[in-house]
Design a protein around this motif. Structure first.
Motif, mmCIF file in Angstrom:
data_model
loop_
_atom_site.group_PDB
_atom_site.id
_atom_site.type_symbol
_atom_site.label_atom_id
_atom_site.label_comp_id
_atom_site.label_asym_id
_atom_site.label_seq_id
_atom_site.Cartn_x
_atom_site.Cartn_y
_atom_site.Cartn_z
ATOM 1 N N PRO A 1 -8.664 2.402 -7.962
ATOM 2 C CA PRO A 1 -9.465 3.568 -8.339
ATOM 3 C C PRO A 1 -8.693 4.853 -8.054
ATOM 4 C CG PRO A 1 -10.261 2.646 -6.286
ATOM 5 C CD PRO A 1 -9.208 1.710 -6.808
ATOM 6 N N ARG A 2 -9.009 5.881 -8.797
ATOM 7 C CA ARG A 2 -8.338 7.163 -8.655
ATOM 8 C C ARG A 2 -9.313 8.218 -8.162
ATOM 9 N NH1 ARG A 2 -6.895 5.404 -14.210
ATOM 10 N NH2 ARG A 2 -9.094 5.033 -13.966
ATOM 11 N N ALA A 3 -8.772 9.191 -7.432
ATOM 12 C CA ALA A 3 -9.576 10.313 -6.958
ATOM 13 C C ALA A 3 -8.843 11.605 -7.250
ATOM 14 C CB ALA A 3 -9.848 10.203 -5.461
ATOM 15 N N ALA B 1 -8.955 3.997 1.390
ATOM 16 C CA ALA B 1 -9.997 3.276 0.652
ATOM 17 C C ALA B 1 -9.409 2.482 -0.514
ATOM 18 C CB ALA B 1 -11.049 4.265 0.134
ATOM 19 N N GLY B 2 -8.070 2.449 -0.607
ATOM 20 C CA GLY B 2 -7.426 1.693 -1.673
ATOM 21 C C GLY B 2 -7.268 2.460 -2.967
ATOM 22 N N GLY B 3 -7.481 3.779 -2.908
ATOM 23 C CA GLY B 3 -7.397 4.598 -4.105
ATOM 24 C C GLY B 3 -6.064 5.293 -4.263
ATOM 25 N N ILE B 4 -5.912 5.918 -5.415
ATOM 26 C CA ILE B 4 -4.719 6.706 -5.729
ATOM 27 C C ILE B 4 -5.156 8.150 -5.916
ATOM 28 C CG2 ILE B 4 -2.866 7.089 -7.407
ATOM 29 C CD1 ILE B 4 -3.185 4.089 -8.166
ATOM 30 N N PRO B 5 -4.627 9.062 -5.084
ATOM 31 C CA PRO B 5 -5.014 10.472 -5.215
ATOM 32 C C PRO B 5 -4.218 11.182 -6.298
ATOM 33 C CG PRO B 5 -3.559 10.208 -3.346
ATOM 34 C CD PRO B 5 -3.765 8.834 -3.936
#
Length: 182
Positions: free
Chosen positions: A4-6, A101-105
């Motif tokens: 997931p991306r943020a 959290a396993g995301g990509i900023p």
């Protein structure tokens, strides 16, 4: 399944963060907005609570938003945080929330000239009593804020917002997702 991306934004008041965040939310990203939560919890800044109390009251709101962001990302949902992230330290902290959290900023910098920002703020000030994103303040305040804002440097991976949400969506891997005009 991709991570997931943020989207984290860096910009001063009036730079267009909320319009961009709303456009991204229209395309499916979860939108988290500390200003709206502040308004919901405490009312209007400078009316329902004293002006000097903003940062004190904002601290628990930001903590709660960080938890919500981590939960969204952990569940595989993309998100955008509708907040200015004024310092490298703050941006680093939020990048950590995302990666833990396993995301990509994706940090998006919104550079907008003072005159444009002040014009937008004047329009928003007229709606401060009903719009959670319209925290009323003066041009003197805006100029003072500029002294506390540190744009992303070369050591912080970021993209410069070009005024087109499609560019951000493309950087997120959304391809040719149509976006309503911002």
């Amino acid at each position: 399944m991709s991570a997931p991306r943020a989207v984290l934004m860096s910009g001063m008041p009036g730079s267009g963060k909320t319009k961009l965040a709303q456009a991204l939310a229209d395309c499916g990203l979860a939108r988290l907005c500390p200003d709206e939560e502040m308004f919901r919890r405490y009312g209007q800044y400078g009316v329902d609570f004293p002006r000097g109390q903003f940062r004190v009251r904002e601290r628990p709101v930001l903590s709660d938003i960080a938890v919500e962001l981590r939960e969204l990302l952990s569940s595989g949902r993309d998100a955008v945080v509708d907040h200015g992230f004024w310092t490298p330290e703050e941006r680093g902290e939020w990048r950590s929330h995302v990666t833990q959290a396993g995301g990509i900023p994706l940090l998006v910098y919104l550079p907008v000239p003072h005159a444009v920002r002040w014009s937008r703020i004047q329009e928003r000030n007229a709606h401060a009593h009903t719009d959670a994103n319209a925290i009323s303040f003066s041009e003197e305040d805006l100029l003072r804020f500029a002294g506390r804002f540190f744009p992303p440097g070369d050591d912080e991976p970021h993209m410069v917002y070009d005024g087109h949400p499609e560019t951000v969506l493309s950087a997120l891997g959304y391809g040719d997702t149509p976006v309503s005009a911002v």
